[in-house]
Write a protein that holds these residues in place. Structure first.
Motif, PDB file in Angstrom:
ATOM      1  N   LYS A 153     -80.972 -36.185   6.650  1.00  0.00           N
ATOM      2  CA  LYS A 153     -81.410 -37.533   7.030  1.00  0.00           C
ATOM      3  C   LYS A 153     -81.813 -38.325   5.786  1.00  0.00           C
ATOM      4  CE  LYS A 153     -83.322 -38.072  10.958  1.00  0.00           C
ATOM      5  NZ  LYS A 153     -84.237 -38.057  12.135  1.00  0.00           N
ATOM      6  N   GLY A 154     -80.986 -39.292   5.421  1.00  0.00           N
ATOM      7  CA  GLY A 154     -81.327 -40.203   4.338  1.00  0.00           C
ATOM      8  C   GLY A 154     -81.231 -39.599   2.952  1.00  0.00           C
ATOM      9  N   ARG A 155     -81.720 -40.373   1.982  1.00  0.00           N
ATOM     10  CA  ARG A 155     -81.724 -39.948   0.589  1.00  0.00           C
ATOM     11  C   ARG A 155     -83.088 -40.238  -0.030  1.00  0.00           C
ATOM     12  NH1 ARG A 155     -76.700 -38.812  -1.659  1.00  0.00           N
ATOM     13  NH2 ARG A 155     -74.948 -39.170  -0.238  1.00  0.00           N
ATOM     14  N   LEU A 196     -94.651 -37.147   0.696  1.00  0.00           N
ATOM     15  CA  LEU A 196     -93.255 -37.549   0.874  1.00  0.00           C
ATOM     16  C   LEU A 196     -92.965 -38.899   0.227  1.00  0.00           C
ATOM     17  CD1 LEU A 196     -92.372 -36.398   4.505  1.00  0.00           C
ATOM     18  CD2 LEU A 196     -92.116 -35.192   2.339  1.00  0.00           C
ATOM     19  N   LEU A 197     -93.941 -39.815   0.270  1.00  0.00           N
ATOM     20  CA  LEU A 197     -93.743 -41.115  -0.367  1.00  0.00           C
ATOM     21  C   LEU A 197     -93.580 -41.007  -1.876  1.00  0.00           C
ATOM     22  CD1 LEU A 197     -96.259 -43.343   1.623  1.00  0.00           C
ATOM     23  CD2 LEU A 197     -93.778 -43.676   1.486  1.00  0.00           C
ATOM     24  N   LYS A 198     -94.026 -39.926  -2.443  1.00  0.00           N
ATOM     25  CA  LYS A 198     -93.849 -39.693  -3.875  1.00  0.00           C
ATOM     26  C   LYS A 198     -92.368 -39.526  -4.215  1.00  0.00           C
ATOM     27  CE  LYS A 198     -95.246 -36.327  -7.425  1.00  0.00           C
ATOM     28  NZ  LYS A 198     -96.008 -35.069  -7.642  1.00  0.00           N
ATOM     29  N   TYR A 199     -91.595 -39.006  -3.244  1.00  0.00           N
ATOM     30  CA  TYR A 199     -90.190 -38.709  -3.486  1.00  0.00           C
ATOM     31  C   TYR A 199     -89.214 -39.563  -2.673  1.00  0.00           C
ATOM     32  CZ  TYR A 199     -92.302 -34.576  -5.556  1.00  0.00           C
ATOM     33  OH  TYR A 199     -93.067 -33.742  -6.324  1.00  0.00           O
ATOM     34  N   ILE A 200     -89.673 -40.071  -1.526  1.00  0.00           N
ATOM     35  CA  ILE A 200     -88.771 -40.781  -0.610  1.00  0.00           C
ATOM     36  C   ILE A 200     -89.370 -42.126  -0.245  1.00  0.00           C
ATOM     37  CG2 ILE A 200     -87.426 -40.566   1.526  1.00  0.00           C
ATOM     38  CD1 ILE A 200     -88.214 -37.592   1.580  1.00  0.00           C
ATOM     39  N   VAL A 221     -81.389 -35.680   1.596  1.00  0.00           N
ATOM     40  CA  VAL A 221     -82.618 -35.001   2.019  1.00  0.00           C
ATOM     41  C   VAL A 221     -82.307 -34.156   3.247  1.00  0.00           C
ATOM     42  CG1 VAL A 221     -85.006 -35.274   2.777  1.00  0.00           C
ATOM     43  CG2 VAL A 221     -84.026 -36.903   1.138  1.00  0.00           C
ATOM     44  N   CYS A 222     -82.703 -32.882   3.194  1.00  0.00           N
ATOM     45  CA  CYS A 222     -82.500 -31.979   4.322  1.00  0.00           C
ATOM     46  C   CYS A 222     -83.851 -31.557   4.874  1.00  0.00           C
ATOM     47  CB  CYS A 222     -81.705 -30.746   3.888  1.00  0.00           C
ATOM     48  SG  CYS A 222     -81.434 -29.571   5.230  1.00  0.00           S
ATOM     49  N   TYR A 223     -84.016 -31.648   6.195  1.00  0.00           N
ATOM     50  CA  TYR A 223     -85.248 -31.252   6.864  1.00  0.00           C
ATOM     51  C   TYR A 223     -85.022 -29.934   7.598  1.00  0.00           C
ATOM     52  CZ  TYR A 223     -86.931 -36.003   6.013  1.00  0.00           C
ATOM     53  OH  TYR A 223     -87.330 -37.180   5.425  1.00  0.00           O
ATOM     54  N   GLY A 259     -74.612 -38.638 -11.862  1.00  0.00           N
ATOM     55  CA  GLY A 259     -74.614 -38.868 -10.420  1.00  0.00           C
ATOM     56  C   GLY A 259     -75.572 -37.940  -9.709  1.00  0.00           C
ATOM     57  N   ASN A 260     -75.238 -37.590  -8.456  1.00  0.00           N
ATOM     58  CA  ASN A 260     -76.100 -36.743  -7.642  1.00  0.00           C
ATOM     59  C   ASN A 260     -75.508 -35.345  -7.546  1.00  0.00           C
ATOM     60  OD1 ASN A 260     -77.863 -38.905  -6.962  1.00  0.00           O
ATOM     61  ND2 ASN A 260     -76.354 -39.630  -5.482  1.00  0.00           N
ATOM     62  N   SER A 261     -76.239 -34.371  -8.034  1.00  0.00           N
ATOM     63  CA  SER A 261     -75.765 -32.992  -7.951  1.00  0.00           C
ATOM     64  C   SER A 261     -76.852 -32.054  -7.439  1.00  0.00           C
ATOM     65  CB  SER A 261     -75.265 -32.511  -9.318  1.00  0.00           C
ATOM     66  OG  SER A 261     -76.304 -32.513 -10.271  1.00  0.00           O
ATOM     67  N   THR A 262     -77.945 -32.619  -6.903  1.00  0.00           N
ATOM     68  CA  THR A 262     -79.011 -31.810  -6.342  1.00  0.00           C
ATOM     69  C   THR A 262     -79.507 -32.406  -5.025  1.00  0.00           C
ATOM     70  OG1 THR A 262     -80.646 -33.011  -7.684  1.00  0.00           O
ATOM     71  CG2 THR A 262     -79.842 -30.910  -8.559  1.00  0.00           C
ATOM     72  N   LEU A 263     -80.300 -31.619  -4.303  1.00  0.00           N
ATOM     73  CA  LEU A 263     -80.801 -31.987  -2.987  1.00  0.00           C
ATOM     74  C   LEU A 263     -82.318 -31.954  -2.975  1.00  0.00           C
ATOM     75  CD1 LEU A 263     -78.643 -29.253  -1.280  1.00  0.00           C
ATOM     76  CD2 LEU A 263     -78.005 -31.669  -1.256  1.00  0.00           C
ATOM     77  N   LEU A 264     -82.904 -32.613  -1.979  1.00  0.00           N
ATOM     78  CA  LEU A 264     -84.337 -32.513  -1.729  1.00  0.00           C
ATOM     79  C   LEU A 264     -84.509 -31.837  -0.374  1.00  0.00           C
ATOM     80  CD1 LEU A 264     -87.220 -33.338  -2.735  1.00  0.00           C
ATOM     81  CD2 LEU A 264     -86.992 -35.348  -1.274  1.00  0.00           C
TER      82      LEU A 264
END
Length: 422
Positions: free
Chosen positions: A152-154, A292-296, A161-163, A209-214
């Motif tokens: 859900k989202g980035r 979470l607001l620190k990252y998203i 971002v994976c929950y 670019g993007n090569s990692t996940l949260l």
């Protein structure tokens, strides 16, 4: 997009205002040399057809030999030189810039020791072949695990971002179905591997670019440490991810962490590399939204975690601007939203992290002879409140005035957005 400071990755940790990249020019000299050494080893192994272990039986070798002749007679068929991992070509001489980004993951997992990184890459390829991982996206698991894990989202850096929601397993039937048998545990593990492969599909592997996940791991109502089957399944999954998916998770955030989990994590810790452990961050329920607001950005955080993102929202989207301000301790904040056009419906949404404030909404007409309209009576909002969304259609020009009184000696974070409804 929210007007807030950025969180980024610096080595193992994501911190405010800093960023790392996979661009060759950003590497230190010893890192560049390690990459060159790994490229050389990989190039030679592919061209000499030594990348995969030669442990097939004579019968299988004969079958493969026949297949190889067919491949050579048909130029459209792929050869070993075309080997790829996560859609990224592995042969360095092909000149694909994504190859270096991928190789850097294996190098970082082994502190830039090329021999160790090369062996890990070989092991990963063998593991994928033995477990048919390249076709796992075609497997159908229905929707039984949809509430367990989802994308859900980035985040602020554009990472997917994976929950992971472990409270689902508080349901006894769901727990037994998933972990009560070997076949159930295997099915769940393959589903989780499929989800990770889907996450990786969203990465571009570009040098900048993007090569990692949260990853967000929600432990609210999660089964406790007495559940042995769950403990063993978790340890096995962690081992597989650590051995075969290096450096894909920028940060592993655990929210709604119960006290017992800290003891469980201490038991799991010896099975983790130091580099993996530095990416873990834990927080209790009262700090979830703040963390979470620190990252998203707020508009990307689901409402159940204190954000503004709702499923199938017809009023707001993640593109609607969010204002982010600090409500000082013991202070009163007034938000004024102009509503100059008569007959228009204004919609707004307000979220205060931690709430515990007094809140009211009014419409104040431009004409001083008119009466103020109370839109929402003043009341005390407790810390567990979600966002407030309201609308008002004006019969004369004026403005919506939102008054927030922070009577405690602790600053608050105030988020809000608004628009005219279509």
């Amino acid at each position: 997009m929210s007007v807030t400071g950025k969180a980024s990755e610096n080595g193992n940790e994501m911190v405010e205002g800093e960023c790392s990249s996979d661009a060759i020019s950003d590497l230190q000299e010893y890192e560049k040399q390690a990459l060159l050494d790994l490229r050389s080893k990989l190039e030679e192994a592919i061209l000499m057809k030594e990348l995969f272990n030669k442990n097939e039986s004579p019968e299988k070798t004969g079958e493969k030999g026949k297949a190889r002749v067919e491949e050579e007679s048909d130029p459209k068929k792929k050869t070993e030189n075309d080997v790829a991992l996560w859609r990224v070509p592995l042969l360095p001489s092909k000149g694909d810039r994504r190859t270096d980004v991928l190789l850097l993951k294996f190098l970082r997992a082994h502190d830039f020791r090329p021999e160790n990184a090369f062996q890990m890459l070989k092991n990963t390829l063998e593991w994928r072949k033995e477990n048919k991982i390249d076709s796992i996206l075609d497997e159908d698991f229905g929707n039984e695990y949809d509430s367990v894990g989802f994308l859900k989202g980035r985040d602020r850096e554009g990472r997917p971002v994976c929950y992971n929601v472990y409270g689902v397993f508080a349901d006894e039937e769901m727990y037994e179905k998933t972990f009560g048998s070997e076949s159930g545990r295997e099915r769940f593990l393959r589903w989780r591997l499929q989800l990770l492969e889907k996450e990786i599909q969203r990465l571009d592997f570009g040098p900048r670019g993007n090569s990692t996940l949260l990853q967000i791991n929600d432990l609210k109502d999660a089964p406790g440490p007495s559940r042995r089957d769950l403990r063993h399944a978790a340890k096995r999954a962690v081992g597989i991810f650590q051995d075969n998916y290096p450096e894909f998770v920028a940060k592993n955030i655990f929210v709604n962490v119960p006290f017992w989990y800290y003891a469980f994590n201490a038991v799991l810790s010896p099975f983790l590399t130091q580099r993996t452990k530095t990416k873990f961050e834990f927080c209790r329920p009262s700090r979830v939204t703040d963390l979470l607001l620190k990252y998203i950005e707020a508009e990307e955080i689901p409402v159940e975690y204190g954000g503004l993102r709702r499923e199938d929202d017809v009023e707001f989207s993640t593109q609607d601007a969010v204002s982010d301000i600090i409500l000082k301790a013991g202070a009163t904040e007034i938000i004024e939203i102009p509503q100059p056009e008569v007959g228009k419906t204004l919609i707004w949404e307000v979220m205060i992290v931690g709430w515990d404030v007094s809140y009211k909404e009014e419409f104040v007409p431009r004409d001083e002879a008119s009466y103020t309209v109370i839109v929402k009576k003043e009341r005390r909002m407790n810390w567990e409140e979600g966002s407030i969304r309201n609308t008002f259609t004006n019969k004369e020009a004026g403005k919506i005035v939102i008054t927030i009184d922070n009577g405690i000696l602790k600053k608050k974070r105030l988020l809000y957005r608004y628009k005219i409804k279509n």
